[in-house]
Design a protein around this motif. Structure first.
Motif, PDB file in Angstrom:
ATOM      1  N   GLY A 125      22.624 -60.020 -26.398  1.00 44.79           N
ATOM      2  CA  GLY A 125      23.402 -59.053 -27.144  1.00 44.79           C
ATOM      3  C   GLY A 125      22.942 -57.635 -26.858  1.00 44.79           C
ATOM      4  N   GLY A 126      23.833 -56.671 -27.043  1.00 47.03           N
ATOM      5  CA  GLY A 126      23.476 -55.269 -26.876  1.00 47.03           C
ATOM      6  C   GLY A 126      22.617 -54.793 -28.032  1.00 47.03           C
ATOM      7  N   GLY A 127      21.795 -53.777 -27.779  1.00 47.07           N
ATOM      8  CA  GLY A 127      20.875 -53.266 -28.789  1.00 47.07           C
ATOM      9  C   GLY A 127      21.302 -51.920 -29.333  1.00 47.07           C
ATOM     10  N   GLY A 146      20.661 -51.452 -23.635  1.00 49.42           N
ATOM     11  CA  GLY A 146      20.005 -50.753 -24.726  1.00 49.42           C
ATOM     12  C   GLY A 146      20.905 -49.686 -25.330  1.00 49.42           C
ATOM     13  N   GLY A 147      20.562 -49.254 -26.541  1.00 48.18           N
ATOM     14  CA  GLY A 147      21.350 -48.270 -27.262  1.00 48.18           C
ATOM     15  C   GLY A 147      20.742 -46.880 -27.215  1.00 48.18           C
ATOM     16  N   ALA A 148      21.465 -45.932 -27.815  1.00 48.70           N
ATOM     17  CA  ALA A 148      21.027 -44.544 -27.904  1.00 48.70           C
ATOM     18  C   ALA A 148      21.463 -44.009 -29.267  1.00 48.70           C
ATOM     19  CB  ALA A 148      21.624 -43.716 -26.761  1.00 48.70           C
ATOM     20  N   GLY A 154      26.094 -52.390 -24.558  1.00 44.87           N
ATOM     21  CA  GLY A 154      27.043 -53.470 -24.346  1.00 44.87           C
ATOM     22  C   GLY A 154      26.347 -54.812 -24.220  1.00 44.87           C
ATOM     23  N   GLY A 155      27.023 -55.862 -24.662  1.00 46.95           N
ATOM     24  CA  GLY A 155      26.476 -57.202 -24.504  1.00 46.95           C
ATOM     25  C   GLY A 155      26.507 -57.650 -23.058  1.00 46.95           C
ATOM     26  N   SER A 163      25.977 -52.498 -20.221  1.00 48.16           N
ATOM     27  CA  SER A 163      25.610 -51.115 -19.923  1.00 48.16           C
ATOM     28  C   SER A 163      24.813 -50.503 -21.071  1.00 48.16           C
ATOM     29  CB  SER A 163      26.854 -50.270 -19.670  1.00 48.16           C
ATOM     30  OG  SER A 163      27.538 -50.710 -18.524  1.00 48.16           O
ATOM     31  N   THR A 164      23.839 -49.675 -20.714  1.00 43.53           N
ATOM     32  CA  THR A 164      23.099 -48.907 -21.699  1.00 43.53           C
ATOM     33  C   THR A 164      23.987 -47.762 -22.189  1.00 43.53           C
ATOM     34  OG1 THR A 164      20.988 -49.445 -20.672  1.00 43.53           O
ATOM     35  CG2 THR A 164      21.049 -47.474 -22.059  1.00 43.53           C
ATOM     36  N   SER A 165      23.998 -47.536 -23.490  1.00 46.20           N
ATOM     37  CA  SER A 165      24.829 -46.471 -24.030  1.00 46.20           C
ATOM     38  C   SER A 165      24.165 -45.113 -23.871  1.00 46.20           C
ATOM     39  CB  SER A 165      25.101 -46.733 -25.514  1.00 46.20           C
ATOM     40  OG  SER A 165      23.892 -46.634 -26.260  1.00 46.20           O
ATOM     41  N   VAL A 166      24.954 -44.067 -24.058  1.00 45.68           N
ATOM     42  CA  VAL A 166      24.439 -42.705 -24.137  1.00 45.68           C
ATOM     43  C   VAL A 166      24.837 -42.152 -25.496  1.00 45.68           C
ATOM     44  CG1 VAL A 166      24.520 -42.313 -21.650  1.00 45.68           C
ATOM     45  CG2 VAL A 166      26.513 -41.749 -23.039  1.00 45.68           C
ATOM     46  N   THR A 167      24.239 -41.074 -25.922  1.00 44.15           N
ATOM     47  CA  THR A 167      24.468 -40.523 -27.247  1.00 44.15           C
ATOM     48  C   THR A 167      25.962 -40.437 -27.578  1.00 44.15           C
ATOM     49  OG1 THR A 167      22.433 -39.242 -27.165  1.00 44.15           O
ATOM     50  CG2 THR A 167      24.104 -38.509 -28.728  1.00 44.15           C
TER      51      THR A 167
END
Length: 262
Positions: A125-127, A146-148, A154-155, A163-167
């Protein structure tokens, strides 16, 4: 379920979208598609200054020339996990299993996270921050992103990491995978080579939720919106939600396909 010809070879196939049985009259080789249920997206409450990760897709096992002994086996097609209630993680998806004839299984996807480290599964799962969760067996799935700040990762999908998120912008769900083994899509149609499934759910984001494909649900946009539900019988992960009270992204159920040359 049906028959078709591909490359000059005649095939017969059976598709199960729920629990059932399969009888092998004569021992021999078969092709299998086994997709577990996707994990649900996580959810925050609407007063939180954060958004959460998308659910991981169910693990996908595509195998050709699997030897199966004669007999009747039980097939369990895993359900998708529920999207998280307010301020909670998404529920992992359930396994897809072939029992008795040969004990084979794929793992359900991990739920999207509102706190790091709880969404491991077939695909992670995404964080909400730091790193996403892990796929427990990398040959069948991928890690979540990972999250921001104000956004979730994203999972993971069966074909790519989340994908890792951005702010303020949620991460996209990882791509799924495909097979040319005939079965049924959620709409009941089949086009050779384009059966796609097991995409990860998008992470929620304040300005924009993460996109999803191959059966996954998109992440929510804003604090008061819901993540998208994954498509049934694709094993896709649910989208991350900004607010559990508004509903949340549920994971998609799995599918089982067995094919033999006739």
């Amino acid at each position: 379920t049906g028959t078709y010809t591909d490359g000059g070879v005649d095939y017969k196939y059976l598709t199960l979208t729920g629990t059932g049985t399969v009888t092998i009259d004569t021992a021999g080789f078969a092709d299998l598609v086994m997709v577990a249920g996707g994990g649900g997206g996580g959810a925050m409450n609407n007063y939180s200054q954060s958004n959460v990760g998308g659910g991981g897709a169910g693990a996908a096992l595509i195998s050709t020339s699997v030897y199966l002994s004669a007999g009747t086996g039980t097939v369990v097609v895993g359900a998708g996990g529920s999207g998280g209630a307010q301020n909670s993680n998404g529920t992992p998806g359930s396994n897809c299993e072939l029992l008795t004839v040969s004990d084979l299984y794929t793992l359900g996807g991990g739920g999207g996270e509102r706190s790091v480290g709880t969404g491991d599964g077939g695909c992670g799962g995404g964080g909400p921050g730091g790193s996403g969760a892990s796929a427990l067996f990398s040959q069948f799935g991928n890690n979540g992103g990972g999250g921001a700040t104000n956004s979730g990762g994203g999972g993971g999908g069966a074909g790519a990491v989340g994908s890792t998120s951005v702010t303020n912008y949620g991460g996209a769900g990882g791509a799924g995978t495909s097979t040319a083994i005939a079965g049924t899509t959620p709409s009941g149609s089949y086009v050779a080579g384009s059966y796609l499934f097991a995409g990860g759910g998008g992470g929620g984001g304040l300005s924009s939720g993460g996109t999803a494909s191959h059966g996954g649900g998109a992440g929510s946009t804003g604090y008061y919106a819901s993540g998208g539900n994954a498509t049934v019988n694709t094993g896709g992960g649910g989208g991350g939600s900004g607010d559990g009270n508004e509903g949340n992204g549920n994971g998609g159920s799995g599918i089982f396909i067995i094919r033999v040359a006739v």
